[in-house]
Scaffold this motif. Structure first.
Motif, short mmCIF file in Angstrom:
data_model
loop_
_atom_site.label_atom_id
_atom_site.label_comp_id
_atom_site.label_asym_id
_atom_site.label_seq_id
_atom_site.Cartn_x
_atom_site.Cartn_y
_atom_site.Cartn_z
N ARG A 82 0.98 -1.32 -0.09
CA ARG A 82 0.08 0.02 0.13
C ARG A 82 0.98 1.34 -0.16
O ARG A 82 1.94 1.40 0.52
CB ARG A 82 -0.90 -0.03 1.15
CG ARG A 82 -0.18 0.33 2.39
CD ARG A 82 -1.34 0.54 3.51
NE ARG A 82 -2.29 -0.31 3.83
CZ ARG A 82 -3.46 -0.20 4.26
NH1 ARG A 82 -3.63 1.08 5.02
NH2 ARG A 82 -4.51 -1.23 4.37
N ALA A 83 0.31 2.32 -0.48
CA ALA A 83 0.99 3.69 -0.47
C ALA A 83 1.15 4.36 0.83
O ALA A 83 0.22 4.02 1.49
CB ALA A 83 0.44 4.74 -1.50
N ALA A 84 2.27 4.75 1.24
CA ALA A 84 2.52 5.39 2.55
C ALA A 84 1.92 6.85 2.66
O ALA A 84 2.41 7.51 2.01
CB ALA A 84 4.01 5.38 3.19
N THR A 85 0.55 6.83 2.91
CA THR A 85 0.11 8.24 3.14
C THR A 85 0.23 8.90 4.55
O THR A 85 -0.21 10.05 4.46
CB THR A 85 -1.35 7.99 2.54
OG1 THR A 85 -2.29 7.13 3.64
CG2 THR A 85 -1.54 7.42 1.27
N GLY A 86 0.46 8.15 5.44
CA GLY A 86 0.84 8.98 6.82
C GLY A 86 -0.66 8.77 7.61
O GLY A 86 -0.78 9.33 8.73
N ALA A 87 -1.72 7.96 6.96
CA ALA A 87 -2.90 8.09 7.54
C ALA A 87 -2.65 6.80 8.49
O ALA A 87 -1.82 6.01 8.38
CB ALA A 87 -4.02 7.89 6.63
N ALA A 88 -3.84 6.53 9.34
CA ALA A 88 -3.82 5.45 10.21
C ALA A 88 -3.57 3.91 9.57
O ALA A 88 -4.45 3.99 8.47
CB ALA A 88 -5.01 5.34 11.32
N GLY A 89 -2.84 3.51 9.68
CA GLY A 89 -2.59 1.97 9.04
C GLY A 89 -1.81 2.10 7.96
O GLY A 89 -1.53 1.13 6.98
N ALA A 90 -1.51 3.62 7.46
CA ALA A 90 -0.63 3.49 6.07
C ALA A 90 0.62 4.71 6.47
O ALA A 90 0.85 5.21 5.72
CB ALA A 90 -1.41 4.17 5.17
#
Length: 224
Positions: A82-90
């Motif tokens: 998955r892309a690292a978006t800085g969101a929870a779980g990512a």
């Protein structure tokens, strides 16, 4: 890019851009936010070894996160990406470490050159430290205007490339910047690339949102 040098980092290869685009789009969908190597190969027509190599580079840079599939049936679990978006779980540990290091270097620079202080609050300043280092590592020479909250990347090094490739390239690059800001933690968000009639113009618009006390991330920077 003022010096006319090569673009580096995650957007230096259009195949890598396509992989990132697929992962960003998966993350925005209401279904699965992760993709397998087989799915990425099918969508890009790239060889599995090529996809693996690109993914490894993106993982090492803090832009993609791997996870082992949880299976409830027999069979070897797959690796999901998955892309690292800085969101929870990512959120990527690599990206968080890079943000901390950028903040430390930024503090050192501001102690040596007090005039380099931006006037923004600490969290926003650390976000800009991380964003500027990301852009410089990618071969750009960003000019940040903290009053207008813009980042000027003109002239765009992709302006001379294929016109049909630019929309995806711009979306991916904006997504990467959004991820860097989110991983650093703070009020700043990258909202868009400003429209322009000149293909070489590239100015990214930031905005400052209200951050609630429970969202403050001084510990994330290692500066608390």
């Amino acid at each position: 890019m003022a010096n006319g040098g090569p673009v580096c980092g995650p957007i230096s290869s259009y195949s890598r851009v396509r992989i990132l685009h697929l992962l960003f789009e998966a993350g925005r969908s209401s279904g699965r936010s992760e993709l397998t190597i087989a799915e990425l190969c099918e969508a890009t027509a790239l060889h599995p070894n090529t996809v693996r190599e690109h993914l490894q580079r993106l993982i090492e840079g803090g832009y993609v996160i791997p996870a082992v599939e949880h299976r409830t049936t027999r069979g070897r679990p797959r690796t999901l990406y998955r892309a690292a978006t800085g969101a929870a779980g990512a959120s990527s540990p690599v990206a968080r470490d890079k943000a901390k290091a950028a903040a430390r270097r930024g503090d050192l620079l501001r102690r040596m050159l007090p005039d380099a202080a931006s006037g923004l609050d600490t969290d926003a300043t650390y976000q800009l430290d991380a964003l500027v280092e990301h852009l410089e590592e990618s071969g750009f020479e960003p000019v940040v205007d903290t009053a207008r909250l813009t980042v000027d990347l003109s002239p765009c090094p992709h302006a001379a490339g294929r016109l049909e490739d630019r929309p995806i390239l711009c979306r991916v690059h904006l997504g990467l910047m959004q991820g860097v800001l989110a991983e650093a933690g703070g009020p700043l968000e990258a909202t868009c690339v400003q429209a322009s009639d000149a293909p070489a113009d590239c100015v990214v618009q930031l905005q400052e949102r209200v951050v609630h006390p429970q969202e403050r991330t001084g510990d994330a920077h290692g500066m608390a």
